[in-house]
Design a protein around this motif. Sequence first.
Motif, mmCIF file in Angstrom:
data_model
loop_
_atom_site.group_PDB
_atom_site.id
_atom_site.type_symbol
_atom_site.label_atom_id
_atom_site.label_comp_id
_atom_site.label_asym_id
_atom_site.label_seq_id
_atom_site.Cartn_x
_atom_site.Cartn_y
_atom_site.Cartn_z
ATOM 1 N N ARG A 172 56.768 -2.143 42.231
ATOM 2 C CA ARG A 172 57.010 -0.885 41.833
ATOM 3 C C ARG A 172 58.369 -0.479 41.438
ATOM 4 O O ARG A 172 58.795 0.207 40.636
ATOM 5 N N THR A 173 59.200 -0.799 42.768
ATOM 6 C CA THR A 173 60.964 -0.506 42.499
ATOM 7 C C THR A 173 61.209 -1.398 41.510
ATOM 8 O O THR A 173 62.216 -0.713 40.775
ATOM 9 N N GLN A 174 60.865 -2.477 41.240
ATOM 10 C CA GLN A 174 61.355 -3.401 40.144
ATOM 11 C C GLN A 174 60.819 -2.797 38.919
ATOM 12 O O GLN A 174 61.824 -2.751 37.756
ATOM 13 N N VAL A 175 59.811 -2.429 38.568
ATOM 14 C CA VAL A 175 59.275 -1.834 37.504
ATOM 15 C C VAL A 175 60.259 -0.460 37.128
ATOM 16 O O VAL A 175 60.397 -0.265 35.778
ATOM 17 N N LYS A 176 60.300 0.222 38.154
ATOM 18 C CA LYS A 176 60.936 1.558 37.850
ATOM 19 C C LYS A 176 62.368 1.531 37.467
ATOM 20 O O LYS A 176 62.734 2.376 36.645
ATOM 21 N N ALA A 177 62.921 0.374 38.046
ATOM 22 C CA ALA A 177 64.312 0.176 37.597
ATOM 23 C C ALA A 177 64.483 -0.507 36.207
ATOM 24 O O ALA A 177 65.407 -1.132 35.960
ATOM 25 N N GLU A 178 63.133 -1.016 35.577
ATOM 26 C CA GLU A 178 63.143 -1.622 34.463
ATOM 27 C C GLU A 178 63.750 -3.177 34.585
ATOM 28 O O GLU A 178 64.414 -3.561 33.709
ATOM 29 N N THR A 179 63.443 -3.824 35.659
ATOM 30 C CA THR A 179 64.026 -5.176 35.803
ATOM 31 C C THR A 179 63.298 -6.200 35.136
ATOM 32 O O THR A 179 62.208 -6.181 34.906
ATOM 33 N N PRO A 180 63.930 -6.917 34.215
ATOM 34 C CA PRO A 180 63.201 -7.999 33.461
ATOM 35 C C PRO A 180 62.605 -8.933 34.688
ATOM 36 O O PRO A 180 62.915 -9.375 35.357
ATOM 37 N N MET A 181 61.398 -9.071 34.260
ATOM 38 C CA MET A 181 60.323 -9.767 35.057
ATOM 39 C C MET A 181 59.746 -11.234 34.843
ATOM 40 O O MET A 181 59.362 -11.305 33.667
ATOM 41 N N TYR A 182 60.055 -12.342 35.492
ATOM 42 C CA TYR A 182 59.467 -13.516 35.253
ATOM 43 C C TYR A 182 59.093 -13.985 36.472
ATOM 44 O O TYR A 182 59.682 -14.763 37.029
ATOM 45 N N LEU A 183 58.078 -13.506 36.690
ATOM 46 C CA LEU A 183 57.572 -13.390 38.163
ATOM 47 C C LEU A 183 56.492 -14.722 38.217
ATOM 48 O O LEU A 183 55.587 -14.827 37.769
ATOM 49 N N VAL A 184 57.122 -15.567 39.173
ATOM 50 C CA VAL A 184 56.577 -17.064 39.445
ATOM 51 C C VAL A 184 55.737 -16.931 40.615
ATOM 52 O O VAL A 184 55.861 -16.736 41.786
ATOM 53 N N ILE A 185 54.172 -17.364 40.454
ATOM 54 C CA ILE A 185 53.141 -17.323 41.454
ATOM 55 C C ILE A 185 52.527 -18.651 41.635
ATOM 56 O O ILE A 185 52.159 -19.200 40.456
ATOM 57 N N PHE A 186 52.373 -19.271 42.379
ATOM 58 C CA PHE A 186 51.549 -20.574 42.700
ATOM 59 C C PHE A 186 50.024 -20.018 43.439
ATOM 60 O O PHE A 186 50.166 -20.052 44.376
ATOM 61 N N PRO A 187 49.195 -19.885 42.652
ATOM 62 C CA PRO A 187 47.931 -19.168 43.542
ATOM 63 C C PRO A 187 47.140 -19.930 44.529
ATOM 64 O O PRO A 187 46.597 -19.593 45.053
ATOM 65 N N GLU A 188 47.500 -21.385 44.548
ATOM 66 C CA GLU A 188 46.818 -22.071 45.348
ATOM 67 C C GLU A 188 47.092 -21.903 46.840
ATOM 68 O O GLU A 188 46.476 -22.188 47.580
ATOM 69 N N GLY A 189 48.448 -21.247 46.791
ATOM 70 C CA GLY A 189 49.046 -20.956 48.376
ATOM 71 C C GLY A 189 49.649 -22.199 48.984
ATOM 72 O O GLY A 189 50.328 -21.983 49.971
ATOM 73 N N THR A 190 49.503 -23.343 48.768
ATOM 74 C CA THR A 190 49.945 -24.547 49.096
ATOM 75 C C THR A 190 49.907 -25.454 48.266
ATOM 76 O O THR A 190 49.311 -25.499 47.366
ATOM 77 N N ARG A 191 50.447 -26.730 48.566
ATOM 78 C CA ARG A 191 50.653 -27.796 47.474
ATOM 79 C C ARG A 191 49.494 -28.619 47.370
ATOM 80 O O ARG A 191 48.875 -28.955 48.484
ATOM 81 N N TYR A 192 49.048 -29.135 46.423
ATOM 82 C CA TYR A 192 47.998 -30.401 46.396
ATOM 83 C C TYR A 192 48.466 -31.508 46.618
ATOM 84 O O TYR A 192 49.670 -31.998 46.137
ATOM 85 N N ASN A 193 48.199 -32.052 47.832
ATOM 86 C CA ASN A 193 48.779 -33.330 48.192
ATOM 87 C C ASN A 193 47.873 -34.313 48.641
ATOM 88 O O ASN A 193 46.837 -34.404 49.539
#
Length: 365
Positions: free
Chosen positions: A157-178
């Motif tokens: 919310r702080t980032q949005v309020k500041a209008e920070t450009p957002m390229y937010l990287v998420i890896f939903p698996e939570g850990t690596r496929y090994n």
Amino acid sequence: MLLSLVLHTYSMRYVLPAAVMMGTAPTYVLAWGAWRLLSAVLPARFYREVDDRLYTIYQSMVLFFFENYTGVEVIIYGDLPKNKENVVYLSNHQCTVDWIIADMLAIRQNALGHVRYVLKDGLKWLPLYGWYFSQHGGVYVKRSAKFNEKEMREKLRTQVKAETPMYLVIFPEGTRYNPEIPKVIADSQSFAEKEGLAVLKHVLTPRVKATHVAIDTMKDYLDAVYDVTVAYEGTVDHKGQRKLAPSMTEFLCKECPRVHIFIDRIELKDIPEEQIYMRRWLHERFEIKDKLLIEFYDAKDSKRRNKFPGKSVHSKLSLKKTLPSLLFLGGLTASMLLTESGRKLYVKTWIYGTLIGCLWVSIKP
């Protein structure tokens, strides 16, 4: 003897890139710290804009090594927009190079400085980097029951309020496929089966919490979600079994000839808002990833292997986008190390910057 020397020299090809990337970190942190202090009396947007430019310089230097130095062929499928957007970037996760793939796409949209990561909590203790990633808008999260939804929402919310450009990287698996840790894969498949979800072969069952918080918190600010599937060519053995994806060291030793990246741009209106429904949606997206990877690794027709379906673009990164950053940061660091006072400042930055950073992230997320 000669053969041993050749093999040793071959394996050391990562030393120069690693030395430069790690070696310029104190210089970068000093430049950023100076700007942080100077911008304290200026509007926040000025700090953010210069911070993004500084981040672009450093990450452009990183990409010089991961693209130009290695000569890897980057093959892009799907619909990567030419213009920068505010997005959540969702990807499969199999190695440390996955972080660099996000940079590879972002620089092609002139959005490299906007890349921010959702990182596992332990990475905040990395010397210099852990502190800086948090300052640049990264979000550290703990897994499962320890996940702090309120903390993540407040930071976004702080980032949005500041209008920070957002390229937010998420890896939903939570850990690596090994593939070398079959228990993790088996546990993931067992969980999916127990929950009545499709069992996945080449990816792990995704976790929805961080994805839901990110999209829900920023839904009025985001332009889209990028669903990204990555495959590293050469990660299948002679028996057709999938091997471990390349580490950063192996990648820098030029052991990966081609990276295949499939991008699906998804409109926010096509994503369910409630977490229970988003969980199903996210799993369906990973089913699509799994089918793409089955085609890539296991297709019966050998001509269809080592590629994703559909049209592709062989995307070469120009030296103009990376070499100036290397020369700039390398030159600053070399200049510092040429003087005794510069060397002392360099060492103190490593030591005190790390200590201050660890103290900061232990107090403030």
